[in-house]
Write a protein that holds these residues in place. Structure first.
Motif, mmCIF file in Angstrom:
data_model
loop_
_atom_site.group_PDB
_atom_site.id
_atom_site.type_symbol
_atom_site.label_atom_id
_atom_site.label_comp_id
_atom_site.label_asym_id
_atom_site.label_seq_id
_atom_site.Cartn_x
_atom_site.Cartn_y
_atom_site.Cartn_z
ATOM 1 N N ASP A 1 0.900 -0.921 -0.208
ATOM 2 C CA ASP A 1 0.240 0.362 0.236
ATOM 3 C C ASP A 1 1.157 1.707 -0.245
ATOM 4 O O ASP A 1 0.343 2.786 0.038
ATOM 5 C CB ASP A 1 -1.393 -0.216 1.317
ATOM 6 N N ASP A 2 2.268 1.122 0.279
ATOM 7 C CA ASP A 2 3.030 2.116 -0.236
ATOM 8 C C ASP A 2 2.666 2.920 -1.665
ATOM 9 O O ASP A 2 3.266 1.904 -2.338
ATOM 10 C CB ASP A 2 4.166 1.322 0.539
ATOM 11 N N PRO A 3 2.464 3.887 -1.682
ATOM 12 C CA PRO A 3 2.852 4.725 -3.097
ATOM 13 C C PRO A 3 4.436 4.327 -4.179
ATOM 14 O O PRO A 3 4.219 4.168 -5.079
ATOM 15 C CB PRO A 3 2.219 6.432 -3.371
ATOM 16 N N ASP A 4 5.306 4.414 -3.228
ATOM 17 C CA ASP A 4 6.556 4.125 -3.391
ATOM 18 C C ASP A 4 6.609 3.054 -4.634
ATOM 19 O O ASP A 4 7.113 2.856 -5.856
ATOM 20 C CB ASP A 4 7.382 4.952 -3.169
ATOM 21 N N VAL A 5 6.456 2.271 -3.483
ATOM 22 C CA VAL A 5 6.811 0.660 -3.855
ATOM 23 C C VAL A 5 4.932 0.321 -4.549
ATOM 24 O O VAL A 5 5.639 0.014 -5.541
ATOM 25 C CB VAL A 5 6.233 -0.299 -2.563
ATOM 26 N N SER A 6 3.997 0.667 -5.147
ATOM 27 C CA SER A 6 3.363 -0.100 -5.441
ATOM 28 C C SER A 6 3.341 1.004 -7.157
ATOM 29 O O SER A 6 3.169 0.222 -8.261
ATOM 30 C CB SER A 6 1.322 0.712 -5.267
#
Length: 504
Positions: free
Chosen positions: A490-495
């Motif tokens: 759910d981390d935007p940078d990861v996703s």
């Protein structure tokens, strides 16, 4: 040049000093015989003048005037032949020669003047043969030098040692200069400036200019109808006629070496282009096999993708391309970028853009000014009237290059002339590893599960319905995926990065 001492040594007692002492250190340009009161119209200076004594009779004043005329014309060696009207050296002639600095010699009775002339020309011929032999040895040394691995450095060293000075080779593409001896490196900045000012172009173009009080001769080196570099030479003595031929031979051999180097570079570029095209097409395994078969360096696992736009970008040498791109960049990574481009053989053209796969470097970002935008504002110095633009990705796994080609190419196409843009949306170098980890899980299709989860922005109900799973089963799978790759989906940078990798 023949010296008076050499001539006297060869003739022995047939040519000796009038006062019995040694002869002065003087060069003899020729041997001339004359009985004229004024022989200077027939002399060039530096000759040994032979006479039987007719011009040196008639008193002190006449003798002084005779000797004075010789000195004013550059003749300071006089040989007096005894036995043909003059049996001993006149005292007035001896005094006048001593006063005016003329070396007075005696040719004894019974020795013909022709013997002196013949001895002089024998020495000249011996000298010419020695010069010819020395020149042949130097020519052989130059020919052997061009066959060595560092041919330019070898040729430069042979020339410098032959001329007793220094020699330097400056590649036209801005590559590393070569100079011998190494202690003369302080002249390189001045040489670069003079080379730019002279703008030598074409076969055998040359110029002479002063540097540190001595003349330097510089030649342009042409290969494949292009200027490959410049040879600059400063002798430690006066230039001799044979030196020019030696330097021209050096120029020719450097041209041959440059031609051979360019042919090797073209061959290497062709092989590298094949490997690069496979990588850009997404065929990484095939690219590695091709690199091994073609003798190319294996592509690195972490790289950056560079795209360059310009009318002649594909015709630039790797060194020229590195300078063009580096001129547009700022920050602490510029030197690494320049070295990376120069070291890369993975370069090909796709849709009119030149792409280079550059090995990733560690350290600070390339463009420190570009912290909140995707472009830098550094302006390059155009090459002549040509203007280039470029785009550079962030760090990529080699397998991610294919998915980044369109993005980096589009950024390059949008970039203004003379600017380098950075593509901030480049894939996280870990994303491909995450995908591989998800794919390796055999008890469930985690790749499709995570793809659907990200596509639906983490909505459990919608994702479970799309996959035909119970909501709790979906939660269980997402939990396994998060633990497997050790990230929060759910981390935007990861996703964001994982989504792009999954799409690829």
């Amino acid at each position: 040049m023949i010296s008076l001492a050499q001539l006297c040594n060869k003739l022995g007692q047939d040519l000796r000093s009038a006062d019995g002492s040694g002869v002065a250190s003087r060069s003899v340009t020729g041997v001339h015989i004359s009985e004229l009161d004024d022989p200077t119209p027939y002399l060039q200076g530096g000759e040994l003048l032979l006479t039987t004594g007719i011009p040196v009779t008639g008193g002190t004043e006449r003798i002084n005037q005779y000797v004075q005329r010789l000195v004013e014309h550059g003749v300071d060696m006089l040989g007096l032949g005894l036995g043909a009207g003059t049996d001993e050296v006149p005292a007035d002639l001896r005094a006048s020669c001593r006063t005016l600095g003329v070396q007075l010699l005696i040719v004894p009775q019974g020795t013909p003047f022709m013997a002196v002339s013949r001895a002089y020309w024998d020495l000249v011929n011996q000298g010419r043969q020695a010069d010819f032999s020395a020149a042949m040895r130097l020519q052989t040394s130059l020919a052997q030098a061009v066959g060595r691995p560092e041919s330019a450095a070898s040729v430069v060293k042979v020339l410098a040692e032959a001329l007793g000075g220094w020699a330097a080779y400056l590649p036209a593409d801005g590559g590393a200069e070569t100079i011998w001896p190494a202690k003369e490196t302080h002249v390189l900045p001045q040489l670069r400036e003079e080379t730019k000012r002279l703008n030598l172009q074409g076969m055998h173009a040359s110029a002479t200019f002063p540097l540190d009080g001595r003349d330097v001769i510089e030649y342009s080196i042409v290969a494949d109808k292009r200027t490959a570099g410049f040879l600059a030479v400063r002798a430690g003595r006066s230039f001799r006629p044979a030196d020019r031929q030696l330097m021209l031979t050096g120029c020719m051999l450097l041209s041959v070496a440059a031609q051979q180097q360019w042919e090797r570079m073209r061959s290497r570029a062709t092989r590298g282009a094949a490997v690069a095209a496979l990588v850009l097409g997404g065929h990484v395994d095939a690219a590695r096999i091709a690199a091994a078969e073609l003798g190319c360096e294996q592509p690195a696992e972490q790289v950056r993708l560079l795209a360059v736009r310009g009318d002649r970008a594909d015709q630039l040498s790797t060194a020229e391309l590195s300078e063009v791109v580096a001129a547009m960049a700022t920050g602490e990574g510029v030197a690494e970028l320049r070295r990376g481009i120069r070291a890369s053989d993975l370069r090909c053209v796709v849709d009119g853009l030149s792409y280079v796969i550059v090995r990733e470097w560690s350290g600070d970002s390339l463009l420190r000014e570009a912290t909140s935008t995707s472009t830098s504002t550094s302006t390059s110095t155009p090459r002549g009237d040509e203007v280039f633009s470029a785009a550079l990705s962030g760090p990529l796994m080699l397998a991610q290059v294919h998915a980044s080609v369109r993005e980096v190419g589009a950024a390059c196409a949008r970039a203004a002339g003379g600017r380098l843009v950075t593509v901030e949306g480049a894939r996280d170098s870990r994303a491909q590893a995450w995908v591989e980890a998800l794919r390796s899980y055999s008890r469930a299709d985690l790749v499709e599960t995570v793809r659907a989860y990200l596509r639906n922005r983490g909505q459990w109900e919608v994702t479970a319905r799309e996959l035909g799973l119970h909501r709790n089963s979906l939660r269980h799978r997402i939990g396994i995926a998060s633990r497997l790759i050790d990230v929060n989906l759910d981390d935007p940078d990861v996703s964001a990065h994982l989504w792009l990798a999954l799409r690829a």
